[in-house]
Design an enzyme around this catalytic site. Structure first.
Site, PDB file in Angstrom:
ATOM      1  N   ASP A 190      -5.178   2.884   5.485  1.00 49.46           N
ATOM      2  CA  ASP A 190      -4.612   2.340   6.720  1.00 49.46           C
ATOM      3  C   ASP A 190      -3.237   2.918   7.058  1.00 49.46           C
ATOM      4  OD1 ASP A 190      -3.014   1.138   4.806  1.00 49.46           O
ATOM      5  OD2 ASP A 190      -3.974  -0.818   4.983  1.00 49.46           O
ATOM      6  N   ARG A 229       1.219   2.915  10.493  1.00 49.52           N
ATOM      7  CA  ARG A 229       0.463   1.857   9.795  1.00 49.52           C
ATOM      8  C   ARG A 229      -0.485   1.233  10.811  1.00 49.52           C
ATOM      9  NH1 ARG A 229      -2.166  -1.726   7.767  1.00 49.52           N
ATOM     10  NH2 ARG A 229      -1.637  -2.914   5.891  1.00 49.52           N
ATOM     11  N   ASP A 283      -6.067  -4.350   6.994  1.00 52.20           N
ATOM     12  CA  ASP A 283      -5.519  -4.038   5.677  1.00 52.20           C
ATOM     13  C   ASP A 283      -6.645  -3.487   4.808  1.00 52.20           C
ATOM     14  OD1 ASP A 283      -3.824  -3.959   3.415  1.00 52.20           O
ATOM     15  OD2 ASP A 283      -4.550  -5.933   2.778  1.00 52.20           O
ATOM     16  N   THR A 284      -6.465  -2.268   4.313  1.00 49.94           N
ATOM     17  CA  THR A 284      -7.445  -1.692   3.392  1.00 49.94           C
ATOM     18  C   THR A 284      -6.945  -1.871   1.962  1.00 49.94           C
ATOM     19  OG1 THR A 284      -6.435   0.519   3.449  1.00 49.94           O
ATOM     20  CG2 THR A 284      -8.141   0.043   5.093  1.00 49.94           C
ATOM     21  N   GLU A 331      -5.570  -1.070  -1.741  1.00 50.53           N
ATOM     22  CA  GLU A 331      -4.563  -0.098  -2.146  1.00 50.53           C
ATOM     23  C   GLU A 331      -5.158   1.007  -3.032  1.00 50.53           C
ATOM     24  OE1 GLU A 331      -1.587  -0.061  -1.061  1.00 50.53           O
ATOM     25  OE2 GLU A 331      -1.284  -2.072  -0.257  1.00 50.53           O
ATOM     26  N   ARG A 387       7.766   2.267   9.926  1.00 46.78           N
ATOM     27  CA  ARG A 387       6.503   2.889  10.309  1.00 46.78           C
ATOM     28  C   ARG A 387       6.060   2.400  11.688  1.00 46.78           C
ATOM     29  NH1 ARG A 387       3.042   1.337   5.009  1.00 46.78           N
ATOM     30  NH2 ARG A 387       3.723  -0.714   5.765  1.00 46.78           N
TER      31      ARG A 387
END
Length: 267
Positions: free
Chosen positions: A72, A87, A92-93, A95, A137
């Site tokens: 992401d 971002r 949310d992917t 980690e 970001r």
């Protein structure tokens, strides 16, 4: 004859003199209107809000994807030549490079998919209300043609909906797609109780924790990463000693810090 000419000249001058104030007044009114427009534009320009430092140029930005940092997170080059980290908003992917949680299930799959789909491609960045996160970001919905990539990751079970107001423009749409992925039990939804509302539930073994702790201990006193800002500092850097102890992540090399998503301090 001369008297007649003089009289005519006098009449002409009186007529033009009478018109002059009206023209001048009209000109002044136009000046006021122009000034008003300029003032309005100035009011809309950035006034120093740290959450929105590029208020004017972060609206539907065209960019080229230079690399994929994580499922992401991207590194891009904007049309004006500026390189930025992006971002993906509202998702949310898992980690793959986080210094504390390590590689989470389906993290590599998400990263590989994003790389295959976006690396080297031209994309459009659509902003929501908040345009940058606390790490600087760009927060964006990523469009590839008429497809919303944030949505595709959810659809394939490679990302969960991560709701952080005020950036909730597509939240209903995203949650509807997420329900279908959950029902199909694909990707992150194939693991029971893994994807949660507030993140991913991963249980690490004590051996892995001990191993990671030993590795970090070996790097202590070398490169200091700030977990809050995702900036790393070299021992001779101006801000090396200012990082709070609770926020320190130790790295042995700059390459290791960069691989974890950290960037170098400018001082």
């Amino acid at each position: 004859m001369k008297a007649c000419l003089a009289m005519i000249a006098l009449l002409i001058s009186v007529v033009f003199a009478g018109c002059a104030p009206a023209e001048e007044q009209s000109g002044n009114r136009q000046d006021v209107e122009n000034t008003g427009v300029e003032e309005t534009q100035q009011e809309q320009a950035w006034t120093g809000d740290e959450k929105s430092p590029y208020n004017q140029d972060l609206k539907g930005l065209k960019a080229e994807v230079l690399s994929v940092i994580d499922g992401d997170t991207l590194k891009v080059r904007l049309e004006n030549g500026r390189e930025e980290r992006v971002r993906l908003t509202l998702i949310d992917t898992p980690e793959t490079k986080h210094p504390k949680v390590g590689v989470q299930p389906f993290g590599k799959e998400a990263s590989k998919f994003t790389t295959a789909q976006l690396n080297g491609k031209n994309i459009l960045l659509e902003m929501d209300v908040q345009e940058r996160d606390r790490y600087g970001r760009i927060l964006a919905y990523v469009w590839t043609g008429d497809q919303l990539f944030n949505e595709i990751l959810i659809e394939r079970g490679l990302a969960r909906v991560a709701e952080y107001p005020p950036n909730i423009k597509y939240v209903d749409r995203f949650r509807s797609i997420q329900k279908k992925a959950q029902a199909a039990e694909i990707g992150i939804w194939s693991l029971e109780n893994y994807a949660q509302e507030d993140g991913y539930n991963t249980t690490e073994t004590s051996d892995r924790k001990d191993s990671e702790s030993a590795e970090k201990a070996a790097c202590k006193g070398k490169i200091k990463g700030n977990e809050n800002s995702y900036i790393y500092h070299l021992p001779d850097g101006d801000y090396y000693d200012t990082v709070h102890a609770n926020n320190i992540i130790w790295f042995c090399t700059e390459e290791e810090a960069k691989a974890a998503g950290f960037r170098a301090s400018t001082r």
